[in-house]
Design an enzyme around this catalytic site. Structure first.
Site, short mmCIF file in Angstrom:
data_model
loop_
_atom_site.label_atom_id
_atom_site.label_comp_id
_atom_site.label_asym_id
_atom_site.label_seq_id
_atom_site.Cartn_x
_atom_site.Cartn_y
_atom_site.Cartn_z
CG HIS A 142 1.86 6.44 4.80
ND1 HIS A 142 2.17 6.52 6.35
CD2 HIS A 142 2.14 5.21 4.20
CE1 HIS A 142 2.61 5.30 6.43
NE2 HIS A 142 2.92 4.59 5.41
CG HIS A 145 1.39 1.52 1.27
ND1 HIS A 145 2.65 1.80 0.88
CD2 HIS A 145 1.33 1.64 2.68
CE1 HIS A 145 3.42 1.99 2.03
NE2 HIS A 145 2.59 2.02 3.10
#
Length: 137
Positions: free
Chosen positions: A99, A101
Site C-alpha cells: 500500500h 500513503h
C-alpha cells in the site's frame, strides 16, 4: 488472503471511505490520518511488498497513484504531498499488503521535519552500489 484486512476491504467485508476504485486499484481515506485527506492506495491483488508484486500489478497502480495524488493535493489545497510505501515491519509496514500513503502537506506543518541522512565513508558508496548491481535480476 482471508486474514488480510486490505483484501477484506477489497471484498467489501470491511467498509472504507473510497476515493477511487477500478478493476485493479482501490483508494480510501486512512482512518488514522497524518493530515486531512491522507489516502491509502492499494492494488486489489494481494502482494506483501513491492519487490514481490507482479510487474503487471505495479503497472496498474502507478498511473492511478499519480492521478489520485494530484486530486488529493488539489482537494486539500496542499502545498505538497508525500507518497510513502513501507515494505516490511522494520520499515513500519503494519498491514502486510502492498500500500501507498498519500499525505497532503502544508508548508511548516511539522510532519517529517528532517530526513535522517548521513554521508558515506570514503569508498563505501561504490561498494554498496556494486553489491546492489550484483543482486539485480
Amino acid at each position: 488472503m482471508d486474514e488480510c484486512v486490505f483484501c477484506r476491504m477489497v471484498a467489501g467485508e470491511i467498509p472504507v471511505v473510497k476515493v477511487y476504485e477500478d478493476g485493479a486499484v482501490l483508494a480510501f481515506l486512512d482512518i488514522g490520518p497524518v493530515s486531512d485527506g491522507h489516502t491509502v492506495v492499494i492494488p486489489k491483488a494481494h502482494c506483501t511488498n513491492a519487490h514481490e508484486c507482479e510487474p503487471e500489478t505495479l503497472a496498474k497502480v502507478g498511473p492511478c497513484l499519480g492521478r489520485i495524488a494530484g486530486a488529493v493535493a488539489r482537494a486539500m489545497n496542499a502545498d505538497g504531498y508525500n507518497i510513502l510505501c513501507n515494505n516490511g515491519r522494520a520499515a513500519g509496514q503494519v498491514v502486510e499488503h502492498l500500500h501507498f500513503h498519500i499525505i497532503p502537506r502544508k508548508a511548516g506543518d511539522g510532519v517529517f521535519r528532517q530526513w535522517p541522512a548521513y554521508k558515506y565513508e570514503e569508498g563505501r558508496i561504490s561498494e554498496i552500489a556494486e553489491k546492489i548491481r550484483k543482486t539485480l535480476m
